[in-house]
Every structure is written in C-alpha cells, then in structure tokens.
Design a protein around this motif. Structure first.
Motif, short mmCIF file in Angstrom:
data_model
loop_
_atom_site.label_atom_id
_atom_site.label_comp_id
_atom_site.label_asym_id
_atom_site.label_seq_id
_atom_site.Cartn_x
_atom_site.Cartn_y
_atom_site.Cartn_z
N UNK A 202 0.86 -1.18 0.00
CA UNK A 202 0.00 0.00 0.00
C UNK A 202 0.90 1.24 0.00
N UNK A 203 0.87 2.01 -1.08
CA UNK A 203 1.63 3.26 -1.18
C UNK A 203 3.11 3.07 -0.84
N UNK A 204 3.74 2.11 -1.48
CA UNK A 204 5.16 1.81 -1.25
C UNK A 204 6.02 2.45 -2.35
N UNK A 205 7.10 3.13 -2.01
CA UNK A 205 7.97 3.75 -3.03
C UNK A 205 8.91 2.74 -3.67
N UNK A 206 8.39 1.89 -4.53
CA UNK A 206 9.19 0.81 -5.12
C UNK A 206 10.35 1.33 -5.96
N UNK A 207 10.22 2.53 -6.51
CA UNK A 207 11.27 3.10 -7.35
C UNK A 207 12.05 4.17 -6.61
N UNK A 208 11.93 4.21 -5.31
CA UNK A 208 12.58 5.27 -4.55
C UNK A 208 11.74 6.54 -4.57
N UNK A 209 12.31 7.63 -4.06
CA UNK A 209 11.56 8.89 -4.00
C UNK A 209 12.28 10.01 -4.75
N UNK A 210 13.30 9.65 -5.50
CA UNK A 210 14.03 10.68 -6.24
C UNK A 210 13.32 10.97 -7.56
N UNK A 211 13.24 12.22 -7.91
CA UNK A 211 12.61 12.57 -9.18
C UNK A 211 11.41 13.47 -8.98
N UNK A 212 10.95 14.04 -10.06
CA UNK A 212 9.88 15.03 -10.00
C UNK A 212 8.60 14.47 -9.39
N UNK A 213 8.19 15.03 -8.27
CA UNK A 213 6.94 14.70 -7.58
C UNK A 213 6.89 13.27 -7.06
N UNK A 214 8.04 12.61 -6.93
CA UNK A 214 8.05 11.29 -6.30
C UNK A 214 7.94 11.43 -4.79
N UNK A 215 8.38 12.56 -4.26
CA UNK A 215 8.18 12.89 -2.85
C UNK A 215 7.31 14.15 -2.85
N UNK A 216 6.00 14.01 -2.90
CA UNK A 216 5.10 15.12 -3.21
C UNK A 216 5.20 16.34 -2.30
N UNK A 217 5.59 16.15 -1.02
CA UNK A 217 5.59 17.32 -0.16
C UNK A 217 6.68 18.33 -0.57
N UNK A 218 7.58 17.94 -1.47
CA UNK A 218 8.55 18.89 -2.02
C UNK A 218 7.92 19.73 -3.12
N UNK A 219 6.67 19.39 -3.50
CA UNK A 219 5.85 20.18 -4.44
C UNK A 219 6.45 20.26 -5.84
N UNK A 220 7.42 19.40 -6.14
CA UNK A 220 8.04 19.44 -7.47
C UNK A 220 8.96 20.63 -7.67
N UNK A 221 9.27 21.36 -6.60
CA UNK A 221 10.14 22.54 -6.70
C UNK A 221 11.59 22.06 -6.93
N UNK A 222 12.21 22.46 -8.05
CA UNK A 222 13.54 21.95 -8.39
C UNK A 222 14.59 22.14 -7.30
N UNK A 223 14.62 23.30 -6.65
CA UNK A 223 15.65 23.56 -5.64
C UNK A 223 15.48 22.62 -4.45
N UNK A 224 14.23 22.34 -4.06
CA UNK A 224 13.98 21.43 -2.94
C UNK A 224 14.37 20.00 -3.31
#
Length: 458
Positions: free
Chosen positions: A229-251
């Motif tokens: 259930x909601x497992x990051x099988x591909x990791x969390x690196x990349x655009x909006x893979x970790x949504x709380x970073x909001x896709x902001x490039x610097x973050x």
C-alpha cells in the motif's frame, strides 16, 4: 513414514479406535480381573473413567509424536528451508499474514486493519503485525530492517506448527523492508531450478495448482499474496516522487543530500545515492537476482502480487513509484469508485514483460557520481531517469495487479498516505473501502487457490 502414522477415530462413548495402513485394531476392553467387581456401579464407573484417561493419555503421546515430527521437518539448514510437515491441525490457522508498517510507525498502525481482516477472513489466517522495526529503527537502512523482519517471521513460523502458507501486507516503506526480507527467507525448490521466474499465462491454467510450491518457499511456507500500500518501489528521487517537495527543483536538488541527516541510511537508499559511485544503489539491486539476494525470484514465487497506489493527495509517496509505472504510463483514472469499494477507482493487471533485467551501465555510474558530488537539477534528472527505467525493467519481469486509489472526494484528502491503511479509525476511516478490497482479494485467493489473479471486478 505415512504407512505407520496412526489415524484416530472417536466413537460416541469416547472409546478410541486406532488403525494403521492395511491393518485394523479395535481397542481392548478393560480387564475383567480388576480389583473391583464389575457388578459394582461405582467400580464400573471408576473403571470407565480410568480407561478413558488411559486412552486420552495415548492420544497425547501420539499428538506429541506428530508435533515433534512436524518440527523436525520444518527446520532450516543455512538459507534452504525445508517444507513443513503435513500434520493435521484442524482448528489451527494454516496461513500466516504478516502486516508490515512504514517509516516512524509501529504495530498500532494496523489496529483497524487487523480487526477487520480477522472479522472477514476467519480462523484460517494467523494475522501478525511486525514489531521489529518500530519508529527510528526504520532509519537504519532497508537492508538492516529487512533482515530483522526475516528473523521475526522465522520466529513466528517456528512456534506455530500448523502454518503452511504465507502472505504479506505492507504499507509505505514497509513494502521495501518486505521485499528485502523475502529474499532472505527465499529458498528455491530443488526440482524447479530450470523453471521460469514468473506467473504462467492464462493458457497454462493446468499448471497453476502446483506453481507456488514448485517455484520456491518463503520461510519454509508456500508464498501466496504479496501486497503493498503506497510503497515507493522506485525510490523517492525525481519530480513529484516525494510530493511534499511540491516538485520545486531547488527542494528536490537539496533533498538527497540532507535526507540522510534526518532518516539515516534509509534516506540515502530511497534517494538512490547509497554506496560507492561505481556500485548500483540498493533499490536497483533489489530489482534483480544478484549476490545480495534472489529478489526477483522471491517476488516471483508469490501466487499474487498487488500494488495499491494513491493517484493524488499522497504527500509522502508519488503515484508513479507506488504503482511501478513510467510517466508516460500514467493515465487519468476514473472518478467513480468501484461498487462496494469506496475510493478504489481502477484495477489493472499488467502481465510480465520479457527483459534481460536491470543494468548499471557506465553512464549510470558517472551520473551517480555527479549526483553525489555536485548535485544540480541536470545531474539529478539524468541519474534518476536512468535508474527509474532500469528498476522498472527489472520489476516488470513479473506480472502485477495494480489498484489505483483516489481520495479526491474524501473529507480529508490530504491524509491519503494514512487513509489507505486506516492508520487511525476515526481520522483516516476514508480508507475503509480499500481495506475491504484487500480483504476480499485475500479471501478470493483462499477460496480459489488455483487462480493466481483476482477477477478484474476486484
């Protein structure tokens, strides 16, 4: 051994008849040379009680013998688990369902799920919520947590003689712990070393009944369901893979370098920056069979693999990584829920894709070194795109059922990451329909063991 094992029959008067293959023996009646007269009612009553006591003592000895035999057959030698004995445990559970929580969590996250599954699934299941990786122990690395989980599962298996099958239900980071643990627990079947590593197609229906046991065991048990259930099988690196970073490039550029400061080795593994630059990151190795473990073979041994993924509003894990899809494979799902399963909006079966498996080419090593030493948007994107494609190629060697979940109409949609497994019954009860879907999927596998995938309606 089978020819000498006693079978027991209980007659209405508690007298026991035991027989062996090819021979039948009736229990002898108590000797008439008792010190009491058989005509005395009290002596006759005492005689019967004494005889029944002897009979039950005999049963206990037989049961004790069977238990010891089963225990001897279920021991493990090194990493090779032997099949467990086929002793008859009528009212004991034979299917172990392990619940694995996510980051900074504990077994209490499963209170609602455990109660609901017990109510829906009945006595055949032993539902066990893992407790070996609570709270900050989840920071010590996916590999370390996976090994602890494997040890914990083996302890449960060894003390429960009736178990024959095993399934896993994991939330968030717990899904990665489970993927590592099953590789530790995996033992190939001796007579199937040359068999393919995936579920046979629908045209091979006749072979499905013996499929799991022929392809390997997990902790000495037949593997049935692997559900995340909601497992990051591909990791969390990349655009909006970790949504709380909001896709902001610097973050997203800063996150990989600071993640280990907050979540230890687990952080670097999730962002694919762990290890030396010339060595593949752990998550890429876990998409293959390698010297670290038979990760794909262990996953392939399960009769059914199901991914539940939040389409939106999940602030921790993106849709792409939790459903093992490429960006181009993300299609807007239906808005309406499936009948009887609120917020479950789509179910798709993805058959296995033939592939040589993942690689770590020289350009990937170069991109990883750049991402580690001089992180910038260009380096990060290049490295992640290479790694994501290789991980998907590895994991898509297996067939998956993908279940999309959308809490867009829920009262608290931004709690999607905890709603999906109803972490708190009062705050996250929007996920009750998802839990019902999981329960019915497990039940249908139990009722139709020859069918490796649930019907599309589920």
């Amino acid at each position: 051994m089978a020819s000498s094992a006693p079978w027991l029959h209980y007659s209405p008067g508690f007298k026991i008849r035991s027989w062996y293959s090819g021979a039948s023996h009736s229990s002898a009646s108590p000797s008439s040379s008792s010190s009491c007269s058989s005509s005395s009612p009290s002596c006759s009553s005492f005689d019967n009680r004494l005889w029944n006591l002897c009979n039950f003592a005999g049963i206990n000895n037989i049961w004790k013998h069977q238990s010891l035999t089963a225990q001897a057959m279920s021991t493990t030698q090194g990493n090779i688990a032997l099949p467990r004995g086929r002793s008859n445990f009528k009212d004991e559970p034979d299917h172990l369902l392990v619940l694995v929580h996510g980051i900074l969590a504990s077994p209490s996250d499963w209170i609602y799920v455990e109660a609901e599954l017990k109510r829906r699934l009945g006595r055949n299941f032993l539902i066990y919520a893992s407790s070996c990786n609570t709270y900050t122990k989840t920071f010590t690395g996916i590999d370390g947590a996976g090994k602890r989980l494997a040890d914990e599962v083996m302890q449960v298996v060894k003390r429960t003689e009736s178990l024959k099958r095993i399934s896993f239900l994991s939330h968030s980071l717990g899904g990665l712990f489970t993927r590592y643990a099953i590789a530790v627990l995996y033992s190939p079947d001796a007579c199937s070393s040359d068999m393919s590593t995936d579920v046979p197609s629908s045209s091979d229906a006749n072979s499905k009944a013996t499929f799991s046991s022929r392809r390997g065991l997990i902790g000495g048990l037949e593997p049935v369901n692997f559900i995340t259930l909601a497992t990051p099988h591909l990791g969390v690196r990349g655009n909006k893979q970790l949504p709380f970073l909001l896709g902001v490039p610097i973050l997203e550029k800063l996150a990989p370098s600071i993640a280990p400061l907050f979540v230890g080795r687990t952080g670097s593994q999730l962002f694919l920056t762990d290890g030396k630059s010339y060595k593949p990151p752990l998550l890429l190795r876990m998409a293959s069979d390698c010297e670290d473990g038979k990760f794909i073979s262990a996953l392939g041994a399960f009769r059914c693999r199901i991914l539940y993924a939040n389409v939106s509003y999940d602030h921790m894990v993106g849709w792409r990584t939790s459903s093992i899809r490429r960006e181009t494979e993300l299609v807007k799902p239906p808005q309406r829920s499936l009948e009887g399963y609120k917020h479950v909006v789509d179910v798709e079966y993805c058959p296995p894709v033939s592939s040589e498996g993942p690689h770590f080419p020289p350009e990937a090593a170069k991109a990883k070194e750049a991402a580690q030493n001089t992180p910038n948007t260009e380096n990060t994107v290049e490295y992640h795109e290479i790694m994501e494609e290789e991980m998907i190629r590895g994991l898509q060697q297996l067939g998956w059922k993908k279940v999309d979940v959308s809490f867009h109409s829920a009262f608290w949609p931004f709690f999607a990451h905890n709603n999906i497994h109803v972490k708190n019954e009062w705050l996250h009860n929007a996920g009750a329909g998802v839990v019902a879907h999981v329960a019915d999927s497990l039940k249908q596998q139990e009722l139709q063991p020859d069918n490796p995938y649930i019907a599309a309606s589920l």
